[in-house]
Design a protein around this motif. Structure first.
Motif, PDB file in Angstrom:
ATOM      1  N   SER A   1       3.444   4.484   6.546  1.00 53.18           N
ATOM      2  CA  SER A   1       3.090   5.799   6.788  1.00 53.18           C
ATOM      3  C   SER A   1       3.645   6.480   5.568  1.00 53.18           C
ATOM      4  O   SER A   1       4.780   6.004   4.813  1.00 53.18           O
ATOM      5  CB  SER A   1       3.625   6.372   7.995  1.00 53.18           C
ATOM      6  N   PHE A   2       3.326   7.883   5.316  1.00 53.09           N
ATOM      7  CA  PHE A   2       3.747   8.648   4.187  1.00 53.09           C
ATOM      8  C   PHE A   2       5.485   8.773   4.247  1.00 53.09           C
ATOM      9  O   PHE A   2       6.186   8.540   3.418  1.00 53.09           O
ATOM     10  CB  PHE A   2       3.183   9.718   4.135  1.00 53.09           C
ATOM     11  N   LYS A   3       5.760   9.028   5.491  1.00 53.44           N
ATOM     12  CA  LYS A   3       7.121   9.239   5.922  1.00 53.44           C
ATOM     13  C   LYS A   3       8.205   8.057   5.500  1.00 53.44           C
ATOM     14  O   LYS A   3       9.017   8.126   5.226  1.00 53.44           O
ATOM     15  CB  LYS A   3       7.427   9.745   7.300  1.00 53.44           C
ATOM     16  N   ARG A   4       7.398   6.770   5.981  1.00 58.60           N
ATOM     17  CA  ARG A   4       8.386   5.622   5.454  1.00 58.60           C
ATOM     18  C   ARG A   4       8.358   5.306   3.929  1.00 58.60           C
ATOM     19  O   ARG A   4       9.456   5.050   3.563  1.00 58.60           O
ATOM     20  CB  ARG A   4       7.681   4.388   6.020  1.00 58.60           C
ATOM     21  N   VAL A   5       7.345   5.408   3.175  1.00 56.71           N
ATOM     22  CA  VAL A   5       7.430   5.550   1.783  1.00 56.71           C
ATOM     23  C   VAL A   5       8.478   6.592   1.332  1.00 56.71           C
ATOM     24  O   VAL A   5       9.235   6.097   0.396  1.00 56.71           O
ATOM     25  CB  VAL A   5       6.140   5.943   1.210  1.00 56.71           C
ATOM     26  N   ILE A   6       8.543   7.706   1.845  1.00 51.18           N
ATOM     27  CA  ILE A   6       9.401   8.778   1.164  1.00 51.18           C
ATOM     28  C   ILE A   6      10.982   8.352   1.532  1.00 51.18           C
ATOM     29  O   ILE A   6      11.818   8.481   0.709  1.00 51.18           O
ATOM     30  CB  ILE A   6       9.075  10.111   1.982  1.00 51.18           C
ATOM     31  N   VAL A   7      11.019   7.682   2.843  1.00 49.10           N
ATOM     32  CA  VAL A   7      12.675   7.154   3.335  1.00 49.10           C
ATOM     33  C   VAL A   7      12.912   5.949   2.137  1.00 49.10           C
ATOM     34  O   VAL A   7      13.852   6.123   1.555  1.00 49.10           O
ATOM     35  CB  VAL A   7      12.400   6.585   4.531  1.00 49.10           C
ATOM     36  N   VAL A   8      12.003   5.232   1.579  1.00 37.66           N
ATOM     37  CA  VAL A   8      12.276   4.191   0.730  1.00 37.66           C
ATOM     38  C   VAL A   8      12.513   4.873  -0.601  1.00 37.66           C
ATOM     39  O   VAL A   8      13.627   4.463  -1.534  1.00 37.66           O
ATOM     40  CB  VAL A   8      11.053   3.283   0.484  1.00 37.66           C
ATOM     41  N   LEU A   9      11.761   5.975  -1.050  1.00 41.56           N
ATOM     42  CA  LEU A   9      12.007   6.485  -2.338  1.00 41.56           C
ATOM     43  C   LEU A   9      13.313   7.599  -2.339  1.00 41.56           C
ATOM     44  O   LEU A   9      14.106   7.536  -3.442  1.00 41.56           O
ATOM     45  CB  LEU A   9      10.868   7.388  -2.748  1.00 41.56           C
ATOM     46  N   LEU A  10      13.709   8.039  -1.281  1.00 37.51           N
ATOM     47  CA  LEU A  10      14.832   9.155  -1.377  1.00 37.51           C
ATOM     48  C   LEU A  10      16.114   8.133  -0.985  1.00 37.51           C
ATOM     49  O   LEU A  10      17.046   8.869  -1.352  1.00 37.51           O
ATOM     50  CB  LEU A  10      14.706  10.208  -0.328  1.00 37.51           C
ATOM     51  N   LEU A  11      16.032   6.969  -0.466  1.00 37.01           N
ATOM     52  CA  LEU A  11      17.328   6.342   0.127  1.00 37.01           C
ATOM     53  C   LEU A  11      18.032   6.249  -1.271  1.00 37.01           C
ATOM     54  O   LEU A  11      19.246   6.498  -1.246  1.00 37.01           O
ATOM     55  CB  LEU A  11      16.805   5.120   0.753  1.00 37.01           C
ATOM     56  N   PRO A  12      17.643   5.560  -2.351  1.00 36.87           N
ATOM     57  CA  PRO A  12      18.721   5.161  -3.403  1.00 36.87           C
ATOM     58  C   PRO A  12      18.978   6.574  -4.077  1.00 36.87           C
ATOM     59  O   PRO A  12      20.356   6.512  -4.712  1.00 36.87           O
ATOM     60  CB  PRO A  12      17.831   4.558  -4.514  1.00 36.87           C
ATOM     61  N   ILE A  13      18.232   7.432  -3.958  1.00 33.59           N
ATOM     62  CA  ILE A  13      18.790   8.746  -4.467  1.00 33.59           C
ATOM     63  C   ILE A  13      20.081   9.445  -3.719  1.00 33.59           C
ATOM     64  O   ILE A  13      20.948   9.834  -4.321  1.00 33.59           O
ATOM     65  CB  ILE A  13      17.761   9.962  -4.533  1.00 33.59           C
ATOM     66  N   LEU A  14      19.762   9.326  -2.395  1.00 32.72           N
ATOM     67  CA  LEU A  14      20.942   9.849  -1.652  1.00 32.72           C
ATOM     68  C   LEU A  14      22.166   8.846  -1.632  1.00 32.72           C
ATOM     69  O   LEU A  14      23.147   9.395  -1.633  1.00 32.72           O
ATOM     70  CB  LEU A  14      20.344   9.674  -0.024  1.00 32.72           C
ATOM     71  N   LEU A  15      22.021   7.688  -1.681  1.00 35.48           N
ATOM     72  CA  LEU A  15      23.229   6.745  -1.783  1.00 35.48           C
ATOM     73  C   LEU A  15      23.635   6.878  -3.170  1.00 35.48           C
ATOM     74  O   LEU A  15      24.939   6.900  -3.183  1.00 35.48           O
ATOM     75  CB  LEU A  15      22.662   5.192  -1.773  1.00 35.48           C
ATOM     76  N   ILE A  16      23.043   7.092  -4.203  1.00 35.30           N
ATOM     77  CA  ILE A  16      23.732   7.279  -5.733  1.00 35.30           C
ATOM     78  C   ILE A  16      24.282   8.588  -5.811  1.00 35.30           C
ATOM     79  O   ILE A  16      25.473   8.502  -6.422  1.00 35.30           O
ATOM     80  CB  ILE A  16      22.496   7.103  -6.785  1.00 35.30           C
TER      81      ILE A  16
ATOM     82  N   GLY B   1       0.661  -1.100   0.103  1.00 32.99           N
ATOM     83  CA  GLY B   1       0.061   0.082  -0.188  1.00 32.99           C
ATOM     84  C   GLY B   1       0.806   1.305   0.002  1.00 32.99           C
ATOM     85  O   GLY B   1       0.264   2.169  -0.008  1.00 32.99           O
ATOM     86  N   GLY B   2       2.227   1.424   0.065  1.00 30.05           N
ATOM     87  CA  GLY B   2       3.134   2.310  -0.019  1.00 30.05           C
ATOM     88  C   GLY B   2       2.821   3.243  -1.111  1.00 30.05           C
ATOM     89  O   GLY B   2       2.766   4.301  -1.046  1.00 30.05           O
ATOM     90  N   ALA B   3       2.708   2.581  -2.490  1.00 32.34           N
ATOM     91  CA  ALA B   3       2.658   3.454  -3.530  1.00 32.34           C
ATOM     92  C   ALA B   3       1.133   4.213  -3.401  1.00 32.34           C
ATOM     93  O   ALA B   3       1.052   5.221  -3.900  1.00 32.34           O
ATOM     94  CB  ALA B   3       2.686   2.621  -4.948  1.00 32.34           C
ATOM     95  N   LYS B   4       0.207   3.407  -2.877  1.00 32.37           N
ATOM     96  CA  LYS B   4      -1.022   4.298  -2.775  1.00 32.37           C
ATOM     97  C   LYS B   4      -1.332   5.353  -2.005  1.00 32.37           C
ATOM     98  O   LYS B   4      -1.698   6.405  -2.021  1.00 32.37           O
ATOM     99  CB  LYS B   4      -2.416   3.345  -2.604  1.00 32.37           C
TER     100      LYS B   4
END
Length: 448
Positions: free
Chosen positions: A224-239, A79-82
């Motif tokens: 939660s919205f915060k957890r979804v954002i963490v998952v999306l931003l993490l690869p960007i920060l790592l890259i 349900g994270g994408a939703k």
């Protein structure tokens, strides 16, 4: 003769796929083999050339698509994408949803490469498209185009970094000029074009990519919205560890051979970054699901992408044969001594190289190498001029994505479009980006 062979090869490929309904994977192998024979590649080198083009493309694509599909499957089923889609909808509304997706992709696209960014964003794109309906192009193209623009125009992506270095461009200034050119290029060449083409051509939401076979049965709490954002931003920060430190090492700000730099860059390599992100996504989003359920989600997410990976690899094979045949060299030599202004010649040379061999990065770096002596001998070119020349090269290297470009097949298969529709939509979008970007660069060079 080489140019004629290239044209015949492309026509044959399209005829096999569109008229005789040969699977794209098989058609690409057949045409690659015939092209290698026709262009005079020695018989003992034909198979190594085919395997090299296929393998090098798979090496860069397969891990990204596989890990990205798993992350996407987890985001979808938990349900994270939703959650993210609903938040964006509430914030921007239905009419502004494509704009929001595009702006988010522009931000994500600064450090993250085109293919990696696309696989990370697809679950959100599909969720928004599913809720609002209409052609999926309305939601997918503003995002995909944003990644394409950022990948071509801005350091720390490899194409602009390499071409800027060859031409002696100040990297800091190139980032500023690239950003100034990228934003209007994206808005005019991608966003407005996407709104236009999505009204003309309807593409249904792909059923297979997110059909993981596992559903949320209502017993699990959406993340939660915060957890979804963490998952999306993490690869960007790592890259950013890899791309950012690479830029700093190229500009001699830091010692690129230092162990701490190499270690952080390893963490930032896209496959490693996505692997770390997958593990974090499982930890943050699984709720009370068993690890067996998570394994099933990941396993089912891989099935629909097998065709994507194989066809993309075969597209890389075809492009590799065209590069090995020397077609690109013939075209570039024809264009290099025309006597036209450097910025126009750079755009045209990059365009013919892009059409000939498919890879935007190869077109960028090869064009920069070809015109570097001309640039070095010119005494009237400022740093701004050099930056605009790089943008012109990037624009030429973006136009006319077609059947020898692995990105063409990636978009085609992800959005479940046939080849004719992909030519009418994605090829047109990439050409729109390139033409608008070149016009902006040309105007900038005249003004400054």
């Amino acid at each position: 003769m080489l140019i004629f062979t290239m044209i015949v090869a492309i026509v044959l490929l399209l005829v096999l796929i569109m008229k005789f309904k040969v699977h794209a994977f098989v058609a690409l192998i057949i045409v690659s083999l015939l092209t290698a024979l026709a262009t005079g590649i020695s018989v003992d080198k034909i198979l190594p050339t085919l395997l090299s083009g296929f393998g090098s493309t798979l090496a860069s694509v397969a891990l990204l698509v596989g890990l990205g599909a798993m992350i996407g499957g987890i985001l979808e089923i938990t349900g994270g994408a939703k959650v993210l889609a609903d938040t964006m909808i509430n914030k921007f509304g239905q009419d502004k949803a494509p704009l929001a997706l595009g702006i988010a992709s522009l931000l994500f696209g600064f450090p993250i490469f085109f293919d990696a960014g696309l696989v990370v964003m697809l679950p959100i794109i599909f969720s928004v498209a599913k809720q609002f309906g209409g052609s999926v192009l309305r939601y997918a193209f503003p995002s995909a185009g944003a990644f394409a623009v950022m990948h071509a125009f801005l350091p720390p992506h490899p194409g602009p970094v390499a071409s800027g270095d060859l031409l002696g461009v100040n990297m800091g200034l190139l980032v500023i000029v690239g950003l100034v050119c990228a934003i209007p290029t994206w808005y005019i060449g991608t966003y407005l074009f996407s709104m236009f083409i999505s009204k003309k051509i309807h593409v249904d939401l792909p059923k297979t990519f997110l059909n993981t076979g596992v559903t949320n049965d209502g017993t699990h709490t959406p993340p939660s919205f915060k957890r979804v954002i963490v998952v999306l931003l993490l690869p960007i920060l790592l890259i950013l560890f890899d791309t950012g430190l690479n830029t700093l090492s190229v500009t001699k700000v830091i010692d690129g051979s230092a162990l701490w730099v190499e270690s952080l860059r390893l963490i930032g390599k896209t496959p490693v970054a996505l692997l770390i992100t997958l593990i974090v996504a499982i930890v943050l989003l699984r709720d009370k699901r068993s690890y067996e359920q998570i394994e099933k989600i990941c396993n089912n997410a891989l099935g629909p992408i097998c065709s994507i990976i194989l066809v993309t690899g075969a597209g890389g094979m075809f492009g590799g044969v065209l590069r090995a045949s020397g077609i690109g060299d013939v075209l570039s030599n024809m264009m290099s001594d025309t006597g036209m202004p450097v910025i126009i010649a750079a755009f045209l040379i990059a365009t013919v190289l892009r059409v000939a061999q498919g890879s935007a990065t190869v077109a960028l770096t090869t064009t920069a190498a070809l015109i570097a002596p001309t640039v070095a001998n010119a005494t009237d070119l400022s740093q701004f001029d050099l930056c605009f020349i790089v943008i012109a090269i990037a624009s030429g290297a973006t136009v006319l994505s077609h059947v020898n470009d692995s990105g063409f097949w990636l978009v085609s298969r992800f959005l479940d479009m046939d080849e004719k529709t992909t030519l009418k939509t994605w090829t047109a979008l990439e050409t729109s980006i390139g033409v608008v970007g070149f016009i902006i660069a040309l105007i900038g060079s005249i003004i400054l």
